[in-house]
Write a protein that holds these residues in place. Sequence first.
Motif, PDB file in Angstrom:
ATOM      1  N   GLU A 129       0.839  -1.204   0.000  1.00 16.20           N
ATOM      2  CA  GLU A 129       0.000   0.000   0.000  1.00 16.20           C
ATOM      3  C   GLU A 129       0.882   1.267   0.000  1.00 16.20           C
ATOM      4  OE1 GLU A 129      -3.445  -0.163   0.201  1.00 16.20           O
ATOM      5  OE2 GLU A 129      -3.717   2.007   0.376  1.00 16.20           O
ATOM      6  N   ARG A 130       1.908   1.260   0.870  1.00 17.73           N
ATOM      7  CA  ARG A 130       2.765   2.441   1.005  1.00 17.73           C
ATOM      8  C   ARG A 130       3.595   2.670  -0.269  1.00 17.73           C
ATOM      9  NH1 ARG A 130       7.890   2.584   1.964  1.00 17.73           N
ATOM     10  NH2 ARG A 130       7.997   0.445   2.780  1.00 17.73           N
ATOM     11  N   VAL A 131       4.269   1.588  -0.744  1.00 23.34           N
ATOM     12  CA  VAL A 131       5.155   1.759  -1.915  1.00 23.34           C
ATOM     13  C   VAL A 131       4.348   2.182  -3.146  1.00 23.34           C
ATOM     14  CG1 VAL A 131       6.820   0.628  -3.449  1.00 23.34           C
ATOM     15  CG2 VAL A 131       6.826   0.097  -1.015  1.00 23.34           C
ATOM     16  N   ILE A 132       3.193   1.561  -3.346  1.00 24.22           N
ATOM     17  CA  ILE A 132       2.373   1.910  -4.519  1.00 24.22           C
ATOM     18  C   ILE A 132       1.898   3.363  -4.397  1.00 24.22           C
ATOM     19  CG2 ILE A 132       0.180   1.396  -5.726  1.00 24.22           C
ATOM     20  CD1 ILE A 132       2.574  -0.554  -6.273  1.00 24.22           C
ATOM     21  N   GLY A 133       1.505   3.740  -3.178  1.00 24.61           N
ATOM     22  CA  GLY A 133       1.087   5.131  -2.948  1.00 24.61           C
ATOM     23  C   GLY A 133       2.208   6.099  -3.309  1.00 24.61           C
ATOM     24  N   GLU A 134       3.442   5.754  -2.879  1.00 22.23           N
ATOM     25  CA  GLU A 134       4.593   6.631  -3.178  1.00 22.23           C
ATOM     26  C   GLU A 134       4.846   6.709  -4.682  1.00 22.23           C
ATOM     27  OE1 GLU A 134       6.931   5.613   0.996  1.00 22.23           O
ATOM     28  OE2 GLU A 134       7.768   4.876  -0.899  1.00 22.23           O
ATOM     29  N   MET A 135       4.774   5.528  -5.340  1.00 26.96           N
ATOM     30  CA  MET A 135       5.042   5.508  -6.799  1.00 26.96           C
ATOM     31  C   MET A 135       4.005   6.340  -7.542  1.00 26.96           C
ATOM     32  SD  MET A 135       6.143   1.562  -7.549  1.00 26.96           S
ATOM     33  CE  MET A 135       6.649   1.792  -9.257  1.00 26.96           C
ATOM     34  N   LEU A 136       2.756   6.143  -7.196  1.00 27.08           N
ATOM     35  CA  LEU A 136       1.704   6.896  -7.894  1.00 27.08           C
ATOM     36  C   LEU A 136       1.818   8.386  -7.582  1.00 27.08           C
ATOM     37  CD1 LEU A 136      -1.391   4.500  -7.477  1.00 27.08           C
ATOM     38  CD2 LEU A 136       0.069   4.791  -9.494  1.00 27.08           C
ATOM     39  N   GLY A 137       2.216   8.687  -6.333  1.00 21.16           N
ATOM     40  CA  GLY A 137       2.403  10.084  -5.931  1.00 21.16           C
ATOM     41  C   GLY A 137       3.462  10.767  -6.779  1.00 21.16           C
ATOM     42  N   LYS A 138       4.490   9.981  -7.162  1.00 18.39           N
ATOM     43  CA  LYS A 138       5.569  10.549  -7.995  1.00 18.39           C
ATOM     44  C   LYS A 138       5.258  10.387  -9.482  1.00 18.39           C
ATOM     45  CE  LYS A 138       8.875   8.482  -5.254  1.00 18.39           C
ATOM     46  NZ  LYS A 138      10.049   7.688  -5.185  1.00 18.39           N
ATOM     47  N   LYS A 139       4.045   9.963  -9.794  1.00 21.59           N
ATOM     48  CA  LYS A 139       3.595   9.760 -11.199  1.00 21.59           C
ATOM     49  C   LYS A 139       4.421   8.690 -11.904  1.00 21.59           C
ATOM     50  CE  LYS A 139       0.257  12.821 -12.489  1.00 21.59           C
ATOM     51  NZ  LYS A 139      -0.843  12.114 -13.031  1.00 21.59           N
ATOM     52  N   GLU A 140       4.941   7.724 -11.116  1.00 22.71           N
ATOM     53  CA  GLU A 140       5.718   6.636 -11.735  1.00 22.71           C
ATOM     54  C   GLU A 140       4.761   5.588 -12.272  1.00 22.71           C
ATOM     55  OE1 GLU A 140       8.785   4.684  -9.387  1.00 22.71           O
ATOM     56  OE2 GLU A 140       9.299   6.628  -8.542  1.00 22.71           O
ATOM     57  N   LYS A 141       5.114   4.955 -13.383  1.00 19.18           N
ATOM     58  CA  LYS A 141       4.311   3.860 -13.922  1.00 19.18           C
ATOM     59  C   LYS A 141       4.601   2.590 -13.120  1.00 19.18           C
ATOM     60  CE  LYS A 141       2.069   5.416 -17.629  1.00 19.18           C
ATOM     61  NZ  LYS A 141       2.517   5.358 -19.011  1.00 19.18           N
ATOM     62  N   VAL A 142       3.564   1.880 -12.731  1.00 19.28           N
ATOM     63  CA  VAL A 142       3.744   0.603 -12.048  1.00 19.28           C
ATOM     64  C   VAL A 142       3.695  -0.479 -13.129  1.00 19.28           C
ATOM     65  CG1 VAL A 142       2.862  -0.945 -10.263  1.00 19.28           C
ATOM     66  CG2 VAL A 142       2.637   1.544  -9.989  1.00 19.28           C
ATOM     67  N   MET A 143       4.846  -1.139 -13.334  1.00 20.59           N
ATOM     68  CA  MET A 143       4.951  -2.077 -14.454  1.00 20.59           C
ATOM     69  C   MET A 143       4.037  -3.287 -14.248  1.00 20.59           C
ATOM     70  SD  MET A 143       6.905  -0.881 -16.734  1.00 20.59           S
ATOM     71  CE  MET A 143       7.299   0.834 -16.634  1.00 20.59           C
ATOM     72  N   GLY A 144       3.439  -3.733 -15.358  1.00 23.79           N
ATOM     73  CA  GLY A 144       2.516  -4.872 -15.275  1.00 23.79           C
ATOM     74  C   GLY A 144       1.078  -4.432 -15.059  1.00 23.79           C
ATOM     75  N   PHE A 145       0.844  -3.131 -15.094  1.00 24.81           N
ATOM     76  CA  PHE A 145      -0.525  -2.604 -14.952  1.00 24.81           C
ATOM     77  C   PHE A 145      -0.845  -1.667 -16.110  1.00 24.81           C
ATOM     78  CE2 PHE A 145       0.322  -4.041 -10.754  1.00 24.81           C
ATOM     79  CZ  PHE A 145      -0.904  -4.479 -10.284  1.00 24.81           C
ATOM     80  N   GLY A 146      -2.121  -1.658 -16.477  1.00 22.85           N
ATOM     81  CA  GLY A 146      -2.580  -0.727 -17.501  1.00 22.85           C
ATOM     82  C   GLY A 146      -2.447  -1.330 -18.890  1.00 22.85           C
ATOM     83  N   HIS A 147      -3.279  -0.880 -19.776  1.00 14.71           N
ATOM     84  CA  HIS A 147      -3.239  -1.390 -21.148  1.00 14.71           C
ATOM     85  C   HIS A 147      -3.951  -0.409 -22.055  1.00 14.71           C
ATOM     86  CE1 HIS A 147      -3.567  -4.177 -24.514  1.00 14.71           C
ATOM     87  NE2 HIS A 147      -2.592  -4.844 -23.927  1.00 14.71           N
ATOM     88  N   ARG A 148      -3.407  -0.230 -23.265  1.00 10.49           N
ATOM     89  CA  ARG A 148      -4.021   0.689 -24.217  1.00 10.49           C
ATOM     90  C   ARG A 148      -5.428   0.218 -24.605  1.00 10.49           C
ATOM     91  NH1 ARG A 148      -1.615   4.241 -27.732  1.00 10.49           N
ATOM     92  NH2 ARG A 148      -0.520   5.027 -25.923  1.00 10.49           N
ATOM     93  N   VAL A 149      -5.649  -1.091 -24.642  1.00 11.59           N
ATOM     94  CA  VAL A 149      -6.962  -1.601 -25.084  1.00 11.59           C
ATOM     95  C   VAL A 149      -7.817  -2.078 -23.902  1.00 11.59           C
ATOM     96  CG1 VAL A 149      -8.161  -3.199 -26.641  1.00 11.59           C
ATOM     97  CG2 VAL A 149      -5.923  -2.281 -27.291  1.00 11.59           C
ATOM     98  N   TYR A 150      -7.247  -2.908 -23.015  1.00 13.04           N
ATOM     99  CA  TYR A 150      -8.048  -3.413 -21.885  1.00 13.04           C
ATOM    100  C   TYR A 150      -8.289  -2.321 -20.860  1.00 13.04           C
ATOM    101  CZ  TYR A 150      -7.057  -8.199 -23.398  1.00 13.04           C
ATOM    102  OH  TYR A 150      -6.954  -9.349 -24.114  1.00 13.04           O
TER     103      TYR A 150
END
Length: 380
Positions: A244-265
Amino acid sequence: MPDDQEVHKGLEGIIVNETKIGYVDGQKGRLVYRGYDIETLASKSNFEEVSYLLINGKLPSREQFSEFNRKARERMKLPGNVVEFIEKNCGHSHPMSDLRTVVSFLGALDANSNSSDLNLQKSMGEDIIFRMPGIVAAIKRKWEGKSIIEPLPDLGMAANFLYMSSGRKPTEEEEKVMDTCLILHADHGSNASTFSSMVTISTLADMYSALTAGIATLKGPLHGGANEQALKMIKRVGSPENAERVIGEMLGKKEKVMGFGHRVYKVYDPRARILKEFARSISAKSGKQELFETAEAIEKAMISKVGGKGIFPNVDFYSGMVYESLGFEENIFTPIFAFSRSAGWVARSLEYVSDNRLFRPRSKYSGEMGPIEYVPLEKR
Ligand code: ACO
């Protein structure tokens, strides 16, 4: 100059051709190859049959399948000059650079590689697919400082790939997991690497050039390279409590979390769903439960924070955990992806070139119109 030109960066949303090969329904989370749902093929078929289906449009008859397998088994053994090339040149930069170079080298060895005849293009394409397990396994062994192993005549592509990689015959379960991973990654619409292959073949260049371009494009971390980065990130997070903490920090810094997101899905990737179950069962058996639980905690944190934007795990999030449990180092994950995607690259390149139109999009010019007076070098 007209100023009403709408720019579609990355060709987003632009339909460039018609295809009968595969369909991605990004809203429903459905993936179809030639009319078959990915879940059906993953549970009932095998990589050889799926490759045949993608290329030829129909499942093979028994005779066609045995001929296809005969060729596959014959070609899996690499020619001596390819083994020598890998021994001499690979193992320095990244296995994806090695793979790109070796497939290009195959083209340099084939006298037909200057031809754009459709039958020859198809046979070159099949040859590359059949050689992939041997090449990727050989590159892996080279990276580990181990000797290159020849395939066994009685094993299929998934089992032989595992055998040539480790020197040990895989269990039935390992073979099934590997085979399913190959099926899941075999094709996926007009993604960047497939598009790259299609652009290359549209110039009537040969299939080796098209697949070399596909491999080069798959390498990047926004595409195939994400699987390697995703596992590194899961390990960095270290335990479920940190997620929870690390993901919050990454998103806070606008970093992409690898393995998530997709142009189509914009919903859960159906391939990730299947891989997640493999990752769960394998991690329980191999004593890596904490790694899986960390991944699940990352997934939970991501969905609660950005699921509303349509960001869910993609195929690359759990695949690395599965490959690691099969004995692969992180730097071999993307080459494995390339091995399986070679089927889609070949099928889509053949389909495109059989009703060809040279790709030639345009750019909107926003530079100086001049004319600017040229100042000679000595006066600048
Ligand atoms: N982590 C955090 N935020 C993300 C992620 C992610 N993985 N993906 C998208 N977002 C956010 C962006 O920051 C952006 O937010 P904003 O609107 O507040 O600025 C918004 O979602 C849209 O992002 P885009 O990058 O424009 O979305 P796109 O549809 O182009 O995303 C992509 C596709 C490139 C795959 C992206 O999700 C990404 O970079 N993911 C990480 C890399 C990855 O896993 N790639 C593998 C994809 S599957 C494959 O190629 C086999």
